[in-house]
Design an enzyme around this catalytic site. Sequence first.
Site, PDB file in Angstrom:
ATOM      1  N   ARG A  44     107.895  74.274 -66.807  1.00 44.00           N
ATOM      2  CA  ARG A  44     107.056  73.203 -66.247  1.00 44.00           C
ATOM      3  C   ARG A  44     107.831  71.892 -66.186  1.00 44.00           C
ATOM      4  NH1 ARG A  44     103.830  70.234 -69.270  1.00 44.00           N
ATOM      5  NH2 ARG A  44     103.278  71.880 -70.732  1.00 44.00           N
TER       6      ARG A  44
ATOM      7  N   TYR B 200      94.970  63.230 -41.927  1.00 46.57           N
ATOM      8  CA  TYR B 200      94.568  64.535 -42.461  1.00 46.57           C
ATOM      9  C   TYR B 200      93.338  64.358 -43.351  1.00 46.57           C
ATOM     10  CZ  TYR B 200      94.486  68.704 -45.299  1.00 46.57           C
ATOM     11  OH  TYR B 200      94.069  69.834 -45.960  1.00 46.57           O
TER      12      TYR B 200
ATOM     13  N   ASP C  52     103.426  60.446 -44.812  1.00 50.39           N
ATOM     14  CA  ASP C  52     103.216  61.888 -44.881  1.00 50.39           C
ATOM     15  C   ASP C  52     104.001  62.501 -43.727  1.00 50.39           C
ATOM     16  OD1 ASP C  52     102.355  64.518 -44.619  1.00 50.39           O
ATOM     17  OD2 ASP C  52     100.293  64.075 -45.193  1.00 50.39           O
TER      18      ASP C  52
ATOM     19  N   LYS D  98     103.648  74.044 -44.523  1.00 50.61           N
ATOM     20  CA  LYS D  98     103.672  74.061 -43.050  1.00 50.61           C
ATOM     21  C   LYS D  98     105.079  74.410 -42.538  1.00 50.61           C
ATOM     22  CE  LYS D  98      99.569  72.466 -43.947  1.00 50.61           C
ATOM     23  NZ  LYS D  98      98.415  73.328 -44.011  1.00 50.61           N
TER      24      LYS D  98
HETATM   25  C1  LIG Z   1      99.448  66.186 -42.700  1.00 53.81           C
HETATM   26  C2  LIG Z   1      99.066  67.007 -43.891  1.00 53.81           C
HETATM   27  N1  LIG Z   1      99.258  66.506 -45.125  1.00 53.81           N
HETATM   28  C3  LIG Z   1      98.913  67.195 -46.221  1.00 53.81           C
HETATM   29  C4  LIG Z   1      98.328  68.446 -46.143  1.00 53.81           C
HETATM   30  C5  LIG Z   1      97.921  69.172 -47.388  1.00 53.81           C
HETATM   31  O1  LIG Z   1      98.821  70.207 -47.682  1.00 53.81           O
HETATM   32  P1  LIG Z   1      98.434  71.489 -48.548  1.00 53.81           P
HETATM   33  O2  LIG Z   1      97.478  72.298 -47.766  1.00 53.81           O
HETATM   34  O3  LIG Z   1      99.763  72.142 -48.792  1.00 53.81           O
HETATM   35  O4  LIG Z   1      97.816  71.006 -49.837  1.00 53.81           O
HETATM   36  C6  LIG Z   1      98.097  69.004 -44.880  1.00 53.81           C
HETATM   37  C7  LIG Z   1      97.443  70.309 -44.764  1.00 53.81           C
HETATM   38  O5  LIG Z   1      97.005  70.744 -43.710  1.00 53.81           O
HETATM   39  C8  LIG Z   1      98.477  68.258 -43.732  1.00 53.81           C
HETATM   40  O6  LIG Z   1      98.281  68.737 -42.481  1.00 53.81           O
END
Ligand SMILES: Cc1ncc(COP(=O)(O)O)c(C=O)c1O
Length: 375
Positions: free
Chosen positions: A48, A100, A172, A197
């Site tokens: 961890r 998001y 992000d 993704k």
């Molecule tokens: C732009 C964006 N940020 C963060 C996330 C969150 O990621 P996770 O599903 O891996 O927690 C997503 C998920 O769709 C996203 O599209």
Amino acid sequence: MAHLLTSLAHAACNPDSETGALVPPIHPATTYERDPDGSYPKGYKYSRDGNPTRRQLENTLAELEGGISCRAFSSGMAASNAVIQSIPIGSHVLLPDDVYHGVRQLINEQFQGRGIQVTAVDMTHLDDIENAIRPNTGMIWVETPSNPLLQITDLSGVGQIASKNDILFVVDGTWTTPFLQRPFEYGADLVVHSLTKYLGGHSDTLGGAVITRADSERFEQLSKYQQQSGAVLDPFSSWLTLRGIRTLGVRLSHQCSTARQVATFLETRSEVRVVHYPGLSSHPGHELAAKQMDDFGAMLSFEADGGQDRAMAIAAAVKVFTRATSLGGTESLIEHRASIEGPETKTSPSLLRVSIGLEHPKDLIEDLERSLIKS
Ligand SMILES: Cc1ncc(COP(=O)(O)O)c(C=O)c1O
């Protein structure tokens, strides 16, 4: 310096001195041996706190992004949470009004009641950002292109505003990855990714990461939070993500090219009211996107002429696309976005969001054409 495509292809591939293995092994061990004097001479004591496979991924991501350090988390949301919790209680945060929905819900439902204030801002206007700043504004969170409207925010402009007002600037980068956009070049302090993704790239592993441009007390605290809260990325997911990263360049190049063709096709159709894709010259953020992105990405959305019923009918008719949420995998996805975002969504009920995969563009366009005619 090598082209990014070369760095990606070789990510964390240094032949092992003992075996000659080109691909690094997975280190599943949770605990590590101490020397007789009680020390840990190899630097690892408990998985961890630190794990060699996760560390390889973290070092790779930091290098690709042009930052100095990275921490990998169990999902993109765990990474986002780590950043938001690093903001002092009593702070005010600027969030895009198109973002998001998971990040919006996390801030609104978990942090707002505990002393974090939030303002949703139209981040296509730098003036709106500047005007929303309060004396206690502690973070500007940017997503560009935004989700699901593909709006473009001027990274350089936000960088200047953040620096002038001494505010943490977070991007992000999930939809772009360092292959398409490198926010540190525009003054971002932290870059967050959902590794689930494009970086993972195969819809088979969750993960998240926070990368820092420079050493800071905040990043040290965030690293401690990763260890103490325990939302670390496991070794197998770290390894799978590294495997995905090695093909990111060729995948995304193909996906961007197909997305442009799909968006261009959709724009010609009478069943479609509007297409949101920054690669189209009709998109209001096209020129800015061309300036700050190396390509326009593989996500797009469009609004059906005929409201929710028609949007649902289009999605119901596809055969090559899959009706599912998420993005960045090898398979193309289509989803009715408002219904996944929940009752508080501001997304138009006529909007369908599309993630372009690796199929031949002709098959995708034919699938959409047939579905539009049928709708
Ligand atoms: C732009 C964006 N940020 C963060 C996330 C969150 O990621 P996770 O599903 O891996 O927690 C997503 C998920 O769709 C996203 O599209």
